[in-house]
Write a protein that holds these residues in place. Sequence first.
Motif, PDB file in Angstrom:
ATOM      1  N   PHE A 259      -1.392   3.531  -6.457  1.00 63.24           N
ATOM      2  CA  PHE A 259      -0.837   4.834  -6.065  1.00 63.24           C
ATOM      3  C   PHE A 259      -0.733   4.944  -4.546  1.00 63.24           C
ATOM      4  O   PHE A 259       0.304   5.314  -4.009  1.00 63.24           O
ATOM      5  CB  PHE A 259      -1.680   5.994  -6.617  1.00 63.24           C
ATOM      6  CG  PHE A 259      -1.302   7.314  -6.016  1.00 63.24           C
ATOM      7  CD1 PHE A 259      -0.070   7.888  -6.298  1.00 63.24           C
ATOM      8  CD2 PHE A 259      -2.137   7.956  -5.113  1.00 63.24           C
ATOM      9  CE1 PHE A 259       0.321   9.091  -5.706  1.00 63.24           C
ATOM     10  CE2 PHE A 259      -1.763   9.140  -4.513  1.00 63.24           C
ATOM     11  CZ  PHE A 259      -0.535   9.710  -4.809  1.00 63.24           C
ATOM     12  N   ILE A 295      -6.504   8.964  -9.863  1.00 65.31           N
ATOM     13  CA  ILE A 295      -5.151   9.080 -10.398  1.00 65.31           C
ATOM     14  C   ILE A 295      -5.149   9.221 -11.927  1.00 65.31           C
ATOM     15  O   ILE A 295      -4.392  10.030 -12.468  1.00 65.31           O
ATOM     16  CB  ILE A 295      -4.288   7.892  -9.911  1.00 65.31           C
ATOM     17  CG1 ILE A 295      -3.981   8.076  -8.420  1.00 65.31           C
ATOM     18  CG2 ILE A 295      -2.986   7.765 -10.694  1.00 65.31           C
ATOM     19  CD1 ILE A 295      -3.282   9.383  -8.071  1.00 65.31           C
ATOM     20  N   VAL A 300      -0.060  11.376 -11.435  1.00 70.02           N
ATOM     21  CA  VAL A 300       0.705  11.140 -10.216  1.00 70.02           C
ATOM     22  C   VAL A 300       1.467  12.414  -9.861  1.00 70.02           C
ATOM     23  O   VAL A 300       1.758  13.235 -10.731  1.00 70.02           O
ATOM     24  CB  VAL A 300       1.691   9.950 -10.380  1.00 70.02           C
ATOM     25  CG1 VAL A 300       0.941   8.655 -10.589  1.00 70.02           C
ATOM     26  CG2 VAL A 300       2.675  10.192 -11.508  1.00 70.02           C
TER      27      VAL A 300
END
Length: 307
Positions: A259, A295, A300
């Motif tokens: 991420f 995450i 997200v």
Amino acid sequence: MTDIDILVSEVGPRDGLQSIDAILPTAVKNAWIKAQAAAGFREIEVGSFVPPSVLPQMADTADVVRAALELPGLDVAVLVPNLRGAQDAIESGAHKISIPFSVSETHSLKNVRRNHEQMFAEVSKISELVAQQPQPPHFEAGLSTAFGCTIEGPVSEDLVVASAERLMQCGVAEVGLSDTTGYANPAQVTRLVRKVQAAVGKENINGVHLHNTRGLGLANVLAAIEEGITTVDSSLGGIGGCPFAPGASGNIVTEDLVFMLEAMGLRTGIDIDKLLAVRNILSTALPDEPLYGFIPDAGVPKGFQEQ
Ligand code: ZN
């Protein structure tokens, strides 16, 4: 590596699983590795060639390598502690072989019962064996305890640099820096990467293996990539934890690392939704093992990776 900027090397099947008591069945390991390769991973450390009496979790490494070699586009990496392990690794057909070299000699004696000179001799023998192969695997040495040791405490940076130079002379293709104990901070990462680059050449240090034991894992990654590091190890769900700090993640969490990199515009080649789905394989097979990461819980941000 022209279509990606950073190679995220998954080490969960090795570093993660060797730190927990449960033994993951071979079929589950294979399913995990296959799913993660399908999510876009180019390199996975699938196991280590150590005696089963020492690490029964790794007893099936040859079988896991064999299955992983079937996956297109995947570099199959393994860890070996010595020449014997390297012979097994070569026989298995693994693409990449890593040997940990503990810069803390006390740690080395405790872990592999070899002092530094004995380790250099072992690495030289492995290099010779590798060079004799018709298709030589990539052989690298990881400078473990480079940022500090649970037994010795602070580790001399000069000794890290000298060890890196000596390992290159012993014939390894490259060296990496490992924060085995989760002691590193970003300023230290910057300093040590620069020093090792200056000593062995930028092209001979590409990777870091960092832990998140004290919460500085991603900050340390950022420091490393700002200095030109292009390969970062991590483990799915940060599996394995840290035996010395209950409740603390061990390796950097792969999901959070991917991420961060993708959010920064650094291409990893990894589809984060597919990656997040791989966690189910682990949580189903190891219901009592904590999985870490922000995450997976937070999700997200809206619009992420949709472009
Ligand atoms: Zn590790």
